[in-house]
Enzyme design. Structure first.
Site, mmCIF file in Angstrom:
data_model
loop_
_atom_site.group_PDB
_atom_site.id
_atom_site.type_symbol
_atom_site.label_atom_id
_atom_site.label_comp_id
_atom_site.label_asym_id
_atom_site.label_seq_id
_atom_site.Cartn_x
_atom_site.Cartn_y
_atom_site.Cartn_z
ATOM 1 N N GLY A 43 -54.880 16.179 7.600
ATOM 2 C CA GLY A 43 -55.710 17.465 6.993
ATOM 3 C C GLY A 43 -56.383 17.283 6.059
ATOM 4 O O GLY A 43 -57.365 17.395 5.321
ATOM 5 N N ASP A 99 -54.390 20.158 2.901
ATOM 6 C CA ASP A 99 -55.625 20.540 3.061
ATOM 7 C C ASP A 99 -56.699 21.830 2.408
ATOM 8 O O ASP A 99 -57.116 22.484 1.712
ATOM 9 C CB ASP A 99 -56.135 19.684 4.653
ATOM 10 C CG ASP A 99 -55.308 20.705 5.709
ATOM 11 O OD1 ASP A 99 -54.255 21.550 5.505
ATOM 12 O OD2 ASP A 99 -55.714 20.345 6.988
ATOM 13 N N ASP A 102 -52.791 28.412 3.844
ATOM 14 C CA ASP A 102 -53.097 29.046 4.591
ATOM 15 C C ASP A 102 -51.296 30.355 4.863
ATOM 16 O O ASP A 102 -51.590 31.280 4.016
ATOM 17 C CB ASP A 102 -53.359 28.812 5.873
ATOM 18 C CG ASP A 102 -53.571 30.110 7.398
ATOM 19 O OD1 ASP A 102 -54.256 31.239 6.548
ATOM 20 O OD2 ASP A 102 -53.533 29.566 8.222
ATOM 21 N N LYS A 130 -56.510 29.849 1.329
ATOM 22 C CA LYS A 130 -57.236 31.037 1.327
ATOM 23 C C LYS A 130 -56.485 32.587 0.792
ATOM 24 O O LYS A 130 -55.526 32.554 0.075
ATOM 25 C CB LYS A 130 -56.667 31.081 2.791
ATOM 26 C CG LYS A 130 -57.639 30.723 3.886
ATOM 27 C CD LYS A 130 -57.540 31.304 5.430
ATOM 28 C CE LYS A 130 -57.413 29.828 6.234
ATOM 29 N NZ LYS A 130 -57.443 29.885 7.932
ATOM 30 N N PHE A 151 -61.459 31.048 9.741
ATOM 31 C CA PHE A 151 -60.775 29.405 9.639
ATOM 32 C C PHE A 151 -62.193 28.604 9.754
ATOM 33 O O PHE A 151 -63.837 28.450 10.044
ATOM 34 C CB PHE A 151 -61.043 29.631 12.043
ATOM 35 C CG PHE A 151 -60.362 28.530 11.991
ATOM 36 C CD1 PHE A 151 -58.705 28.305 11.860
ATOM 37 C CD2 PHE A 151 -60.967 27.279 12.367
ATOM 38 C CE1 PHE A 151 -58.016 27.859 12.222
ATOM 39 C CE2 PHE A 151 -59.969 26.150 12.901
ATOM 40 C CZ PHE A 151 -58.625 26.024 13.148
ATOM 41 N N ARG A 164 -62.926 16.690 11.942
ATOM 42 C CA ARG A 164 -62.651 16.712 10.614
ATOM 43 C C ARG A 164 -63.494 15.363 10.175
ATOM 44 O O ARG A 164 -63.830 15.137 8.350
ATOM 45 C CB ARG A 164 -61.158 15.219 10.454
ATOM 46 C CG ARG A 164 -60.192 16.344 11.428
ATOM 47 C CD ARG A 164 -58.769 15.856 10.976
ATOM 48 N NE ARG A 164 -57.762 16.137 12.095
ATOM 49 C CZ ARG A 164 -57.323 16.767 11.890
ATOM 50 N NH1 ARG A 164 -57.017 17.364 10.689
ATOM 51 N NH2 ARG A 164 -56.003 16.985 12.714
HETATM 52 P P1 IMP Z 1 -50.083 27.245 6.804
HETATM 53 O O1 IMP Z 1 -48.422 26.438 7.348
HETATM 54 O O2 IMP Z 1 -50.181 28.156 7.690
HETATM 55 O O3 IMP Z 1 -50.244 27.546 5.230
HETATM 56 O O4 IMP Z 1 -51.427 26.131 7.561
HETATM 57 C C1 IMP Z 1 -51.105 25.250 6.912
HETATM 58 C C2 IMP Z 1 -51.600 24.418 7.544
HETATM 59 O O5 IMP Z 1 -52.561 25.044 8.877
HETATM 60 C C3 IMP Z 1 -53.492 23.427 7.376
HETATM 61 O O6 IMP Z 1 -52.490 22.395 6.612
HETATM 62 C C4 IMP Z 1 -53.521 23.054 8.600
HETATM 63 O O7 IMP Z 1 -53.719 22.496 9.084
HETATM 64 C C5 IMP Z 1 -54.469 24.251 9.135
HETATM 65 N N1 IMP Z 1 -55.451 25.261 9.077
HETATM 66 C C6 IMP Z 1 -55.055 26.345 8.318
HETATM 67 N N2 IMP Z 1 -56.165 26.847 8.317
HETATM 68 C C7 IMP Z 1 -56.759 26.605 8.827
HETATM 69 C C8 IMP Z 1 -58.382 26.928 8.986
HETATM 70 O O8 IMP Z 1 -59.011 27.677 8.460
HETATM 71 N N3 IMP Z 1 -58.754 25.518 9.186
HETATM 72 C C9 IMP Z 1 -58.119 24.432 9.986
HETATM 73 N N4 IMP Z 1 -56.850 24.147 9.677
HETATM 74 C C10 IMP Z 1 -56.013 24.615 9.611
HETATM 75 MG MG MG Z 2 -52.985 19.940 8.588
#
Ligand code: IMP
Ligand code: MG
Length: 181
Positions: A43, A99, A102, A130, A151, A164
């Site tokens: 990402g 990237d 979340d 976010k 998303f 991407r």
């Molecule tokens: P987390 O572990 O929930 O913080 O998510 C991190 C990973 O989930 C990021 O590095 C992204 O690859 C993916 N991700 C989370 N939200 C999104 C989104 O809105 N679009 C695309 N990928 C996302």
């Molecule tokens: Mg990622």
């Protein structure tokens, strides 16, 4: 591809202008230290490549590959490290690039893992963050843009490995997320 977006949040020029600002901040903060950038694949690839060329300091680059989404638009609670060996970070000043922040699971797991390898310092830089309650508390030291809990795809971010290569960042149409799942 652009037709699959509900709306564009940041066009390419806006993203690059913001990268100029973050790169200036990072360059100032690390002016006396040698920086090691650790990019979280896939990402952060596009973000990393545009950002690092704006930092006029000697730096090293390493990449980490983790899986945390498995092609679904939901938040996972498991982070799988795809390579056996971690980059050599002993005594280095580490800047983790990802990237998007979340749920925080991915960055919390990466940070914890790298801390066991005894770096001198660790900071985190994300392109997007976010606005939401996070399952795990992780603070990003550098944030490109804060966004609502939607998303998004483009500029490195994917949905099921697609989008991407979109030069902008936009919100994916909701019916596309439910349809393919
Ligand atoms: P987390 O572990 O929930 O913080 O998510 C991190 C990973 O989930 C990021 O590095 C992204 O690859 C993916 N991700 C989370 N939200 C999104 C989104 O809105 N679009 C695309 N990928 C996302
Ligand atoms: Mg990622």
């Amino acid at each position: 591809m652009q037709a699959d977006l509900e709306r564009i949040l940041f066009d390419e020029a806006t993203i690059l202008r913001r990268l100029d600002e973050i790169a200036a901040q990072i360059s100032n903060d690390y002016r006396d230290r040698e920086l090691t950038v650790i990019a979280v694949l896939n990402g952060s690839l596009v973000f990393m490549s545009d950002l690092m060329r704006r930092i006029p300091l000697p730096l090293r680059l390493d990449c980490l590959s983790v899986a945390s989404y498995h092609g679904r638009a939901e938040t996972p609670d498991e982070v799988i490290f795809k390579q056996v060996a971690l980059p050599d970070v002993v005594d280095r000043h580490i800047l983790i690039l990802d990237d998007i922040l979340d749920s925080g699971h991915t960055l919390a797991a990466i940070r914890e893992k790298l801390e066991t390898a005894k770096p001198r310092s660790i900071r985190v830089c994300v392109l997007l963050q976010k606005k939401k309650e996070r399952a795990r508390s992780v603070d990003a030291d550098y944030v490109g843009f804060e966004i609502e809990d939607e998303f998004v795809v483009g500029y490195g971010l994917d949905f099921m490995e697609r989008y991407r290569n979109l030069p902008c960042i936009g919100v994916l149409r909701k019916e596309l997320i439910t349809q393919t799942n």
